[in-house]
Scaffold this motif. Structure first.
Motif: not given
Length: 331
Positions: A133-145
């Protein structure tokens, strides 16, 4: 198109519309697989796919991967399969052995994707649908940061990608997790609550349960949507860079003994962002290895800051400057 009609819950309509759009390019008569854990996201996805596929002339099956990492995992997998069958889908449970490489989350993910790939091949499936979901996408970006990752990691997950020749579709990347839960409730579907989704030992759980709520509280609502938009924008940029590389690389790359070489002058003529991407692309395509940013910069110095330095050892290969070319040879 407004999918809503009297009696249809808005959350159900939103999920169905997302799935319909994702399935538009799948040929009529093809088979698609839904990766079903039994959680709200994948259960809402399975229900929507069952509904939409019948109108599109597609055959749908559900695959549940039992990682065997928790007590009761076999029962949970069987329950997920039963829910798929109640939706009118063929259902299959695959038990996998999870290794240790890369940590528990990465090892489980690798085992899961291998199982899905094999199931798709067995079924002759044209695509696998995943419930991110969109929430999974947001979490993925934060983990990458947090890892200091480059733009490739910050792009997050693609709506359409490929796994060894099988299309991976993520219809719900624009849908919030709260919407999938509402869709399940509206359709009388009871999702499984994975206890690992509340286990703070996992970085993704800490991002979900602690980091994102703090950001929302301190910076205001909409953080998850903003992170997902950032991923989409970076993906657009990356696609543009990839097109530039494809147009450029044939003119500047030559095969060399035991490797490949790139023109120094051509690399020097390109801006740093494109030069670094070309270097990473050459190593990835020829030697199937990824370079860190520091490794990439060291290779780029053979072009921009040449002072007679010797070869640079890289994963799977070695780079050195020979006259007007950078040679990459197997180690």
């Amino acid at each position: 198109m407004d999918e809503r009609r009297p009696g249809l819950a808005p959350a159900v309509a939103e999920v169905r519309l997302a799935v319909r759009r994702a399935l538009t390019g799948v040929p009529r008569g093809a088979t698609v697989l839904v990766a079903l854990s039994g959680g709200a996201d994948s259960l809402a996805l399975a229900a929507a796919t069952a509904f939409e596929a019948s109108k599109l002339g597609l055959r749908v099956a559900a695959v549940t991967v039992d990682h065997g990492l928790q007590d009761g995992s076999t029962d949970a997998a069987a329950a997920a399969a039963a829910k798929a069958e109640a939706l009118g889908l063929e259902a299959r449970v695959v038990r996998v052995e999870v290794g240790a490489a890369g940590g528990p989350e990465a090892a489980a993910r690798d085992a899961r994707y291998r199982a899905l790939r094999d199931a798709a091949r067995d079924a002759g499936a044209a695509a696998i649908l995943l419930g991110h979901t969109l929430d999974d996408q947001a979490e993925t970006v934060l983990l990458g940061l947090a890892r200091g990752a480059g733009a490739t990691s910050l792009q997050g997950m693609a709506e359409v990608s490929e796994l060894d020749g099988v299309a991976l579709l993520r219809p719900l990347l624009g849908v919030r997790r709260s919407t999938t839960r509402a869709a399940c409730a509206a359709e009388g579907l009871e999702p499984w609550e994975d206890p690992q989704n509340a286990d703070p030992r996992f970085a993704r759980v800490r991002v979900r349960e602690t980091v994102l709520p703090v950001l929302e509280a301190e910076l205001g609502p909409g953080i998850a949507d903003a992170l997902a938009r950032t991923a989409a924008q970076l993906r657009e940029d990356a696609e543009a860079f990839d097109e530039m590389i494809d147009e450029t690389i044939e003119d500047i790359v030559e095969h060399a003994e035991a490797g490949i070489s790139v023109s120094v002058a051509a690399l020097a003529a390109n801006p740093a962002a494109l030069r670094n991407r070309i270097i990473r692309h050459v190593v990835a395509s020829e030697f199937h290895q990824g370079l860190t940013r520091s490794q990439t910069i060291e290779v780029a110095r053979l072009v921009t800051d040449w002072s007679g330095q010797g070869p640079i050892d890289l994963p799977g290969c070695r780079a050195r400057r020979v006259g007007g070319r950078i040679e990459f040879t197997a180690r």
